[in-house]
Design a protein around this motif. Sequence first.
Motif, PDB file in Angstrom:
ATOM      1  N   GLU A 133       0.851  -1.182   0.000  1.00 49.11           N
ATOM      2  CA  GLU A 133       0.000   0.000   0.000  1.00 49.11           C
ATOM      3  C   GLU A 133       0.893   1.241   0.000  1.00 49.11           C
ATOM      4  N   ILE A 134       0.386   2.325  -0.568  1.00 48.29           N
ATOM      5  CA  ILE A 134       1.125   3.586  -0.539  1.00 48.29           C
ATOM      6  C   ILE A 134       0.786   4.292   0.772  1.00 48.29           C
ATOM      7  N   ALA A 135       1.806   4.756   1.465  1.00 47.48           N
ATOM      8  CA  ALA A 135       1.606   5.538   2.687  1.00 47.48           C
ATOM      9  C   ALA A 135       2.009   6.981   2.404  1.00 47.48           C
ATOM     10  N   VAL A 136       1.172   7.927   2.803  1.00 46.49           N
ATOM     11  CA  VAL A 136       1.472   9.350   2.642  1.00 46.49           C
ATOM     12  C   VAL A 136       1.219  10.048   3.976  1.00 46.49           C
ATOM     13  N   PRO A 137       1.806  11.235   4.190  1.00 51.96           N
ATOM     14  CA  PRO A 137       1.506  11.988   5.414  1.00 51.96           C
ATOM     15  C   PRO A 137       0.007  12.290   5.484  1.00 51.96           C
ATOM     16  N   PRO A 138      -0.532  12.485   6.662  1.00 44.23           N
ATOM     17  CA  PRO A 138      -1.977  12.713   6.812  1.00 44.23           C
ATOM     18  C   PRO A 138      -2.532  13.818   5.911  1.00 44.23           C
ATOM     19  N   SER A 139      -1.758  14.886   5.687  1.00 42.89           N
ATOM     20  CA  SER A 139      -2.243  15.988   4.846  1.00 42.89           C
ATOM     21  C   SER A 139      -2.051  15.724   3.356  1.00 42.89           C
ATOM     22  N   ASN A 140      -1.294  14.663   3.018  1.00 48.22           N
ATOM     23  CA  ASN A 140      -1.020  14.288   1.634  1.00 48.22           C
ATOM     24  C   ASN A 140      -0.617  15.508   0.788  1.00 48.22           C
ATOM     25  N   PRO A 141       0.493  16.153   1.155  1.00 49.05           N
ATOM     26  CA  PRO A 141       0.896  17.403   0.495  1.00 49.05           C
ATOM     27  C   PRO A 141       1.141  17.282  -1.009  1.00 49.05           C
ATOM     28  N   ALA A 142       1.550  16.101  -1.482  1.00 46.74           N
ATOM     29  CA  ALA A 142       1.830  15.934  -2.911  1.00 46.74           C
ATOM     30  C   ALA A 142       0.606  15.456  -3.678  1.00 46.74           C
ATOM     31  N   HIS A 143      -0.513  15.331  -2.960  1.00 42.82           N
ATOM     32  CA  HIS A 143      -1.779  14.916  -3.590  1.00 42.82           C
ATOM     33  C   HIS A 143      -1.637  13.580  -4.343  1.00 42.82           C
ATOM     34  N   ILE A 144      -1.086  12.608  -3.640  1.00 43.90           N
ATOM     35  CA  ILE A 144      -0.890  11.276  -4.230  1.00 43.90           C
ATOM     36  C   ILE A 144      -2.223  10.533  -4.239  1.00 43.90           C
ATOM     37  N   ALA A 145      -2.657  10.125  -5.424  1.00 43.15           N
ATOM     38  CA  ALA A 145      -3.915   9.381  -5.549  1.00 43.15           C
ATOM     39  C   ALA A 145      -3.699   7.987  -6.109  1.00 43.15           C
ATOM     40  N   GLY A 146      -2.488   7.713  -6.600  1.00 41.02           N
ATOM     41  CA  GLY A 146      -2.203   6.411  -7.172  1.00 41.02           C
ATOM     42  C   GLY A 146      -0.727   6.266  -7.489  1.00 41.02           C
ATOM     43  N   LEU A 147      -0.353   5.125  -8.010  1.00 47.04           N
ATOM     44  CA  LEU A 147       1.050   4.838  -8.291  1.00 47.04           C
ATOM     45  C   LEU A 147       1.672   5.795  -9.294  1.00 47.04           C
ATOM     46  N   SER A 148       0.898   6.204 -10.294  1.00 45.20           N
ATOM     47  CA  SER A 148       1.454   7.080 -11.330  1.00 45.20           C
ATOM     48  C   SER A 148       1.887   8.431 -10.763  1.00 45.20           C
ATOM     49  N   ASP A 149       1.245   8.874  -9.685  1.00 45.63           N
ATOM     50  CA  ASP A 149       1.604  10.154  -9.076  1.00 45.63           C
ATOM     51  C   ASP A 149       2.988  10.116  -8.436  1.00 45.63           C
ATOM     52  N   LEU A 150       3.469   8.916  -8.119  1.00 45.27           N
ATOM     53  CA  LEU A 150       4.779   8.796  -7.480  1.00 45.27           C
ATOM     54  C   LEU A 150       5.910   9.184  -8.427  1.00 45.27           C
ATOM     55  N   ALA A 151       5.631   9.124  -9.732  1.00 36.26           N
ATOM     56  CA  ALA A 151       6.660   9.431 -10.726  1.00 36.26           C
ATOM     57  C   ALA A 151       6.664  10.893 -11.152  1.00 36.26           C
ATOM     58  N   LYS A 152       5.775  11.702 -10.597  1.00 39.02           N
ATOM     59  CA  LYS A 152       5.711  13.110 -10.972  1.00 39.02           C
ATOM     60  C   LYS A 152       6.939  13.872 -10.474  1.00 39.02           C
ATOM     61  N   ALA A 153       7.312  14.889 -11.213  1.00 37.83           N
ATOM     62  CA  ALA A 153       8.477  15.696 -10.851  1.00 37.83           C
ATOM     63  C   ALA A 153       8.303  16.317  -9.466  1.00 37.83           C
ATOM     64  N   GLY A 154       9.355  16.237  -8.683  1.00 40.60           N
ATOM     65  CA  GLY A 154       9.341  16.861  -7.364  1.00 40.60           C
ATOM     66  C   GLY A 154       8.766  15.993  -6.253  1.00 40.60           C
ATOM     67  N   VAL A 155       8.145  14.877  -6.596  1.00 37.71           N
ATOM     68  CA  VAL A 155       7.570  13.998  -5.571  1.00 37.71           C
ATOM     69  C   VAL A 155       8.685  13.148  -4.951  1.00 37.71           C
ATOM     70  N   LYS A 156       8.805  13.208  -3.647  1.00 40.01           N
ATOM     71  CA  LYS A 156       9.849  12.465  -2.931  1.00 40.01           C
ATOM     72  C   LYS A 156       9.262  11.137  -2.403  1.00 40.01           C
ATOM     73  N   VAL A 157       9.884  10.054  -2.841  1.00 38.78           N
ATOM     74  CA  VAL A 157       9.387   8.718  -2.497  1.00 38.78           C
ATOM     75  C   VAL A 157      10.458   7.927  -1.744  1.00 38.78           C
ATOM     76  N   ALA A 158      10.034   7.223  -0.715  1.00 39.87           N
ATOM     77  CA  ALA A 158      10.925   6.322   0.028  1.00 39.87           C
ATOM     78  C   ALA A 158      10.543   4.880  -0.276  1.00 39.87           C
ATOM     79  N   LEU A 159      11.544   4.065  -0.513  1.00 37.92           N
ATOM     80  CA  LEU A 159      11.336   2.629  -0.716  1.00 37.92           C
ATOM     81  C   LEU A 159      12.293   1.859   0.184  1.00 37.92           C
ATOM     82  N   CYS A 160      12.002   0.590   0.375  1.00 38.15           N
ATOM     83  CA  CYS A 160      12.950  -0.279   1.066  1.00 38.15           C
ATOM     84  C   CYS A 160      14.076  -0.637   0.092  1.00 38.15           C
ATOM     85  N   GLN A 161      15.207  -1.009   0.646  1.00 36.12           N
ATOM     86  CA  GLN A 161      16.311  -1.468  -0.181  1.00 36.12           C
ATOM     87  C   GLN A 161      15.870  -2.688  -1.003  1.00 36.12           C
ATOM     88  N   PRO A 162      16.368  -2.832  -2.227  1.00 38.65           N
ATOM     89  CA  PRO A 162      15.888  -3.885  -3.122  1.00 38.65           C
ATOM     90  C   PRO A 162      16.082  -5.305  -2.615  1.00 38.65           C
TER      91      PRO A 162
END
Length: 272
Positions: A133-162
């Motif tokens: 599942e995608i986790a975002v801060p409660p206010s969802n400042p980057a307005h993430i609504a789905g996976l495609s939004d994670l690739a938008k310019a300026g969006v900072k994403v954290a993942l686990c090591q591969p």
Amino acid sequence: MSRRLFAAIALVTATSALLVGCSTTSGGDAATPSATASATATPTMATGPTGAITVFAAASLTGSFTTLGKQFEAANPGTTVTFSFGGSSSLATQITEGAPADVFASASVKNMDAVVAAAAAGAPATFAKNAMEIAVPPSNPAHIAGLSDLAKAGVKVALCQPEVPCGAVAAKVLTAAGVTLTPVTLEADVKATLTKVQLGEVDAGIVYVTDVLAAGDKVTGVKIPADVNASTSYPIATLTASKNPALAKAFADYVLSADGASVLTATGFQKP
């Protein structure tokens, strides 16, 4: 009847009575030691395993296994269960390098297989599954609504090591969705990834469903469509170097029991 005959009969009668009395007394004396032994014998009581064990478990199991550990100790007086939570790949490496532990619960079959291949664990059994599942801060400042939004310019994403299960499964999700992104950080385990989201250091992180649920109102979850989502299986096994194999097996069996399944499903895990 002559006096001589009467005296003879009386003598025989008295002798018979004396013999009967001796026989009864002898029988009573013989029974007494047996009765005493029966009364004073200490019964043998069956007892369960006691002592302490250390369980190496995937970071995503922190909440559920902490609860299971407390329940297990309450049901088995005289036992202590200590946990070491972390990334499954790191825990597997520690085990194969000789770190003292009794049970391994992995978030990945691959990491468990590595421990089994090194002859460091017995036969594993799967006890749960977990999806992403995608986790975002409660206010969802980057307005993430789905996976495609994670690739938008300026969006900072954290993942686990591969090499960590949550990182490997997240990669499967992104590939299935056709999304390519460059994370700003790669964390050692799913809890560290979630912490980045909670602190507002990133706009989103891909974690397990169970982690979003456990975080409560500290994060907001954005569902991943089932057709591109992926899951991982959780196997558990006792370790061959365990110093308390009976207790290690008892704990593993408890995780696999109906009581264990009840705790796991309540915290968001799926049945295997």
